[in-house]
Design an enzyme around this catalytic site. Sequence first.
Site, PDB file in Angstrom:
ATOM      1  N   ASP A 164       0.966  -1.003  -0.322  1.00 29.17           N
ATOM      2  CA  ASP A 164       0.062   0.274   0.138  1.00 29.17           C
ATOM      3  C   ASP A 164       0.782   1.765  -0.172  1.00 29.17           C
ATOM      4  OD1 ASP A 164      -1.744  -2.176   0.436  1.00 29.17           O
ATOM      5  OD2 ASP A 164      -2.981  -1.091   2.060  1.00 29.17           O
ATOM      6  N   GLU A 387       1.042  -8.664  11.872  1.00 19.16           N
ATOM      7  CA  GLU A 387       0.785  -8.914   9.966  1.00 19.16           C
ATOM      8  C   GLU A 387       1.849  -8.600   9.534  1.00 19.16           C
ATOM      9  OE1 GLU A 387      -1.236  -5.238   9.847  1.00 19.16           O
ATOM     10  OE2 GLU A 387      -1.241  -5.248   7.785  1.00 19.16           O
TER      11      GLU A 387
HETATM   12  C1  GLC Z   1      -3.514  -3.926   3.604  1.00 22.34           C
HETATM   13  C2  GLC Z   1      -1.757  -4.628   2.555  1.00 22.34           C
HETATM   14  C3  GLC Z   1      -2.413  -5.862   1.296  1.00 22.34           C
HETATM   15  C4  GLC Z   1      -3.570  -7.027   2.023  1.00 22.34           C
HETATM   16  C5  GLC Z   1      -4.814  -6.287   3.184  1.00 22.34           C
HETATM   17  C6  GLC Z   1      -4.963  -7.012   3.736  1.00 22.34           C
HETATM   18  O1  GLC Z   1      -4.298  -3.667   2.758  1.00 22.34           O
HETATM   19  O2  GLC Z   1      -0.947  -3.783   2.434  1.00 22.34           O
HETATM   20  O3  GLC Z   1      -1.487  -6.157   0.819  1.00 22.34           O
HETATM   21  O4  GLC Z   1      -4.030  -7.663   1.333  1.00 22.34           O
HETATM   22  O5  GLC Z   1      -4.042  -5.206   4.136  1.00 22.34           O
HETATM   23  O6  GLC Z   1      -4.869  -8.013   4.728  1.00 22.34           O
END
Ligand code: GLC
Length: 424
Positions: A164, A387
């Site tokens: 992101d 995460e």
């Molecule tokens: C964030 C991460 C993405 C992921 C999402 C859900 O947006 O950057 O890669 O898929 O979270 O975990």
Amino acid sequence: MKDTMDAAALDAEAERILRMNDRGGYSVPTAGLYPYQWNWDSAFAALGYAMFDLPRGWRELEVLMAGQWADGMVPHIQFHNVDPSYFPGPDIWGGVGPVPSSGISQPPIAATMARLIYELDPSAGAAPMRALYPKFIAWHRWFMDWRLDAGAACLTHPWEAGRDNAPDWDGPLARIEPVGIDPYERRDTGHVDPSMRPKKSDYDRYLWLVKQGHDCGWDQARLLEINPFRMADPTMHFTLLRAHRDLAWLGRELGLDTASLPDWIAQLEAGAETLWNAALGAYDVRDTASGAWAQAVSNAAFLCWYAGIDPKDSLATYARVQAPVRFGVASHDPESPAFEPKRYWRGPSWAMMNMLIAMGFDEAGLPEGAALRDSTARLIAENGFAEYFDPLTGAPAGGRDFTWTAAVWLAWCSPNVGRGRWAR
Ligand code: GLC
């Protein structure tokens, strides 16, 4: 890893997390922060479930692909049950598929995970795989039709890369004037420390880009004309190329129509050249509008082996970025001024990226694969199923009890469960 007793406890914990994040046929990445089905998270989850419940693994992929749009796109979020604690929700996106959804996609790893699950038990996998196959072909075709620049796979929103807030997007995003977006209230910073999340200036631009798609009903031909953000990206490119190869393998195995795949593979093999930044010594993001490089060594750069592409000088660059950190692979070059060890995709290490990178190392016969698996196993054993992690200390960051970290533990790290089961 102290001993296998520890591993057994971690196996149980990983399974508990996967069961806890199961919403009945699909998984959420983690309760609270991410209450919906995310595309590539779901693909990792499928492999995780398959480690203890094979039909549940296939089910995850079936539900994911049931959200496919008429044009072939498979959205990055499917909003199965509206949850007001998440922003931006289905109304902001205005997805036009069969399930309320976002309007962009995510790195296509699902066909690759499907192959791994199929290989666990080909006789049980034949029927679900036959049903999924044409859907994967249609999704991959959508990328080839709408996301290619000089043979390199592109994204049209930072969220499409799954990385992101990577520094790779800073320059191109700064050129966007985020005018015309309605006032909004973020929800992510209520779940997680704001210092670990993207900044408001980034968020304004993310929402401006969503609005461009929303306002034209996600008409890809129109977006090609108006969207100023079109980045040729190693994450997209290498995952798509790898997924084409795995789909071709599955198609041959099951006697299905593979006619389009050799040409798609050849196009992407040639296009990879346009992502090689020789001065950086790495595959890099290229802004298709200006031709400018991001000049950023990300963890995605090291997916070249996974894609079966000539790594050129990447191994030397890998050694350089691994040297200063305890637990790589850092999502951004630790020697860069933009490196921030706790801020999401600007430095932290991600276990699921490590698994993909190591798959490539293993297949190339490089010892870096086993080394990366062992360090990721230690990282999770010492710091839990976060995460993502601070690469300097290993400290857990972002959300906890995270689905893909649990899946990666079971399928790849655990000596009792997945380790070695599907390595080639
Ligand atoms: C964030 C991460 C993405 C992921 C999402 C859900 O947006 O950057 O890669 O898929 O979270 O975990």
